[in-house]
Scaffold this motif. Sequence first.
Motif, PDB file in Angstrom:
ATOM      1  N   ALA A 261     140.772  68.369 -14.666  1.00  0.00           N
ATOM      2  CA  ALA A 261     139.476  67.848 -14.233  1.00  0.00           C
ATOM      3  C   ALA A 261     139.166  68.307 -12.814  1.00  0.00           C
ATOM      4  CB  ALA A 261     139.471  66.327 -14.315  1.00  0.00           C
ATOM      5  N   ARG A 262     140.172  68.263 -11.933  1.00  0.00           N
ATOM      6  CA  ARG A 262     139.957  68.741 -10.555  1.00  0.00           C
ATOM      7  C   ARG A 262     139.668  70.232 -10.526  1.00  0.00           C
ATOM      8  NH1 ARG A 262     143.901  66.066  -6.075  1.00  0.00           N
ATOM      9  NH2 ARG A 262     143.348  63.915  -6.498  1.00  0.00           N
ATOM     10  N   ALA A 263     140.379  70.991 -11.348  1.00  0.00           N
ATOM     11  CA  ALA A 263     140.170  72.440 -11.398  1.00  0.00           C
ATOM     12  C   ALA A 263     138.751  72.759 -11.856  1.00  0.00           C
ATOM     13  CB  ALA A 263     141.193  73.082 -12.320  1.00  0.00           C
ATOM     14  N   TYR A 264     138.247  72.035 -12.838  1.00  0.00           N
ATOM     15  CA  TYR A 264     136.875  72.242 -13.311  1.00  0.00           C
ATOM     16  C   TYR A 264     135.872  71.941 -12.196  1.00  0.00           C
ATOM     17  CZ  TYR A 264     132.542  71.669 -15.887  1.00  0.00           C
ATOM     18  OH  TYR A 264     131.247  71.785 -16.310  1.00  0.00           O
ATOM     19  N   ALA A 265     136.088  70.835 -11.493  1.00  0.00           N
ATOM     20  CA  ALA A 265     135.171  70.467 -10.412  1.00  0.00           C
ATOM     21  C   ALA A 265     135.205  71.504  -9.286  1.00  0.00           C
ATOM     22  CB  ALA A 265     135.523  69.083  -9.881  1.00  0.00           C
ATOM     23  N   ASP A 266     136.387  71.971  -8.927  1.00  0.00           N
ATOM     24  CA  ASP A 266     136.500  72.979  -7.868  1.00  0.00           C
ATOM     25  C   ASP A 266     135.879  74.301  -8.296  1.00  0.00           C
ATOM     26  OD1 ASP A 266     137.774  71.135  -6.287  1.00  0.00           O
ATOM     27  OD2 ASP A 266     139.796  71.836  -6.807  1.00  0.00           O
ATOM     28  N   ARG A 267     136.106  74.695  -9.542  1.00  0.00           N
ATOM     29  CA  ARG A 267     135.596  75.976 -10.047  1.00  0.00           C
ATOM     30  C   ARG A 267     134.067  75.983 -10.067  1.00  0.00           C
ATOM     31  NH1 ARG A 267     138.553  76.057 -14.354  1.00  0.00           N
ATOM     32  NH2 ARG A 267     137.038  75.143 -15.761  1.00  0.00           N
ATOM     33  N   ASN A 268     133.448  74.842 -10.330  1.00  0.00           N
ATOM     34  CA  ASN A 268     131.988  74.767 -10.409  1.00  0.00           C
ATOM     35  C   ASN A 268     131.336  74.226  -9.142  1.00  0.00           C
ATOM     36  OD1 ASN A 268     131.595  75.744 -13.118  1.00  0.00           O
ATOM     37  ND2 ASN A 268     132.646  73.897 -13.765  1.00  0.00           N
ATOM     38  N   GLY A 269     132.118  74.010  -8.082  1.00  0.00           N
ATOM     39  CA  GLY A 269     131.572  73.561  -6.808  1.00  0.00           C
ATOM     40  C   GLY A 269     131.035  72.141  -6.834  1.00  0.00           C
ATOM     41  N   ILE A 270     131.654  71.280  -7.621  1.00  0.00           N
ATOM     42  CA  ILE A 270     131.221  69.889  -7.731  1.00  0.00           C
ATOM     43  C   ILE A 270     132.095  69.031  -6.821  1.00  0.00           C
ATOM     44  CG2 ILE A 270     130.930  67.935  -9.295  1.00  0.00           C
ATOM     45  CD1 ILE A 270     130.816  70.015 -11.584  1.00  0.00           C
ATOM     46  N   PRO A 271     131.528  68.364  -5.823  1.00  0.00           N
ATOM     47  CA  PRO A 271     132.347  67.463  -4.996  1.00  0.00           C
ATOM     48  C   PRO A 271     132.725  66.229  -5.820  1.00  0.00           C
ATOM     49  CG  PRO A 271     130.056  67.359  -4.338  1.00  0.00           C
ATOM     50  CD  PRO A 271     130.148  68.416  -5.379  1.00  0.00           C
ATOM     51  N   ALA A 272     134.020  66.046  -6.034  1.00  0.00           N
ATOM     52  CA  ALA A 272     134.484  64.964  -6.905  1.00  0.00           C
ATOM     53  C   ALA A 272     135.463  64.064  -6.162  1.00  0.00           C
ATOM     54  CB  ALA A 272     135.158  65.540  -8.137  1.00  0.00           C
ATOM     55  N   THR A 273     135.391  62.776  -6.456  1.00  0.00           N
ATOM     56  CA  THR A 273     136.352  61.814  -5.940  1.00  0.00           C
ATOM     57  C   THR A 273     137.174  61.304  -7.112  1.00  0.00           C
ATOM     58  OG1 THR A 273     134.782  60.012  -6.201  1.00  0.00           O
ATOM     59  CG2 THR A 273     134.854  61.065  -4.056  1.00  0.00           C
ATOM     60  N   VAL A 274     138.476  61.208  -6.892  1.00  0.00           N
ATOM     61  CA  VAL A 274     139.381  60.735  -7.937  1.00  0.00           C
ATOM     62  C   VAL A 274     139.615  59.247  -7.743  1.00  0.00           C
ATOM     63  CG1 VAL A 274     141.679  60.975  -8.936  1.00  0.00           C
ATOM     64  CG2 VAL A 274     140.484  62.991  -8.094  1.00  0.00           C
ATOM     65  N   ILE A 275     139.366  58.478  -8.785  1.00  0.00           N
ATOM     66  CA  ILE A 275     139.593  57.036  -8.766  1.00  0.00           C
ATOM     67  C   ILE A 275     140.973  56.797  -9.351  1.00  0.00           C
ATOM     68  CG2 ILE A 275     138.806  54.808  -9.612  1.00  0.00           C
ATOM     69  CD1 ILE A 275     135.994  56.074  -9.761  1.00  0.00           C
ATOM     70  N   ALA A 276     141.861  56.241  -8.542  1.00  0.00           N
ATOM     71  CA  ALA A 276     143.246  56.040  -8.968  1.00  0.00           C
ATOM     72  C   ALA A 276     143.317  55.006 -10.086  1.00  0.00           C
ATOM     73  CB  ALA A 276     144.092  55.588  -7.789  1.00  0.00           C
ATOM     74  N   THR A 277     144.241  55.240 -10.999  1.00  0.00           N
ATOM     75  CA  THR A 277     144.453  54.310 -12.099  1.00  0.00           C
ATOM     76  C   THR A 277     145.259  53.123 -11.599  1.00  0.00           C
ATOM     77  OG1 THR A 277     144.515  56.185 -13.608  1.00  0.00           O
ATOM     78  CG2 THR A 277     145.372  54.101 -14.429  1.00  0.00           C
ATOM     79  N   PRO A 278     144.767  51.896 -11.808  1.00  0.00           N
ATOM     80  CA  PRO A 278     145.531  50.734 -11.336  1.00  0.00           C
ATOM     81  C   PRO A 278     146.821  50.582 -12.134  1.00  0.00           C
ATOM     82  CG  PRO A 278     143.619  50.027 -12.602  1.00  0.00           C
ATOM     83  CD  PRO A 278     143.516  51.508 -12.450  1.00  0.00           C
ATOM     84  N   PRO A 279     147.863  50.056 -11.503  1.00  0.00           N
ATOM     85  CA  PRO A 279     149.131  49.889 -12.234  1.00  0.00           C
ATOM     86  C   PRO A 279     148.980  48.842 -13.334  1.00  0.00           C
ATOM     87  CG  PRO A 279     149.245  48.843 -10.091  1.00  0.00           C
ATOM     88  CD  PRO A 279     147.950  49.602 -10.133  1.00  0.00           C
ATOM     89  N   LYS A 280     149.683  49.085 -14.424  1.00  0.00           N
ATOM     90  CA  LYS A 280     149.626  48.164 -15.553  1.00  0.00           C
ATOM     91  C   LYS A 280     150.612  47.030 -15.323  1.00  0.00           C
ATOM     92  CE  LYS A 280     148.395  51.865 -18.631  1.00  0.00           C
ATOM     93  NZ  LYS A 280     148.786  52.708 -19.745  1.00  0.00           N
ATOM     94  N   THR A 281     150.131  45.810 -15.420  1.00  0.00           N
ATOM     95  CA  THR A 281     150.995  44.654 -15.244  1.00  0.00           C
ATOM     96  C   THR A 281     151.001  43.842 -16.526  1.00  0.00           C
ATOM     97  OG1 THR A 281     149.156  43.360 -14.370  1.00  0.00           O
ATOM     98  CG2 THR A 281     150.528  44.504 -12.762  1.00  0.00           C
ATOM     99  N   LEU A 282     152.166  43.396 -16.912  1.00  0.00           N
ATOM    100  CA  LEU A 282     152.313  42.584 -18.110  1.00  0.00           C
ATOM    101  C   LEU A 282     152.729  41.177 -17.711  1.00  0.00           C
ATOM    102  CD1 LEU A 282     154.257  45.050 -20.434  1.00  0.00           C
ATOM    103  CD2 LEU A 282     151.852  44.462 -20.531  1.00  0.00           C
TER     104      LEU A 282
END
Length: 92
Positions: free
Chosen positions: A61-82
């Motif tokens: 996903a980052r490679a696609y955004a960089d290749r097409n010049g799209i400024p992208a922010t990555v939203i971290a996945t929250p840890p799974k709690t049981l």
Amino acid sequence: MAARIYQIQKNAMQSGKALNHLWVLEYVPAEAKQADPLTGWAGSGDTQQQLKLTFPDEAAARAYADRNGIPATVIATPPKTLKLQAYADNFR
């Protein structure tokens, strides 16, 4: 034309974990939605809101955004709690 990249979360209403491994690139809305005067439905002229791209991993996903010049922010996945709880705890 900014975008956000995030991982699909498990649906809270179902126990299945299908498609949890996929990452999504989604464009940030450029304009707010407005109510249509005739029908009352919400809509806007921004057609990029309709586009949602899926990728097998975050790097793709980052490679696609960089290749097409799209400024992208990555939203971290929250840890799974049981919350582990025994059935007997209901009677204490």
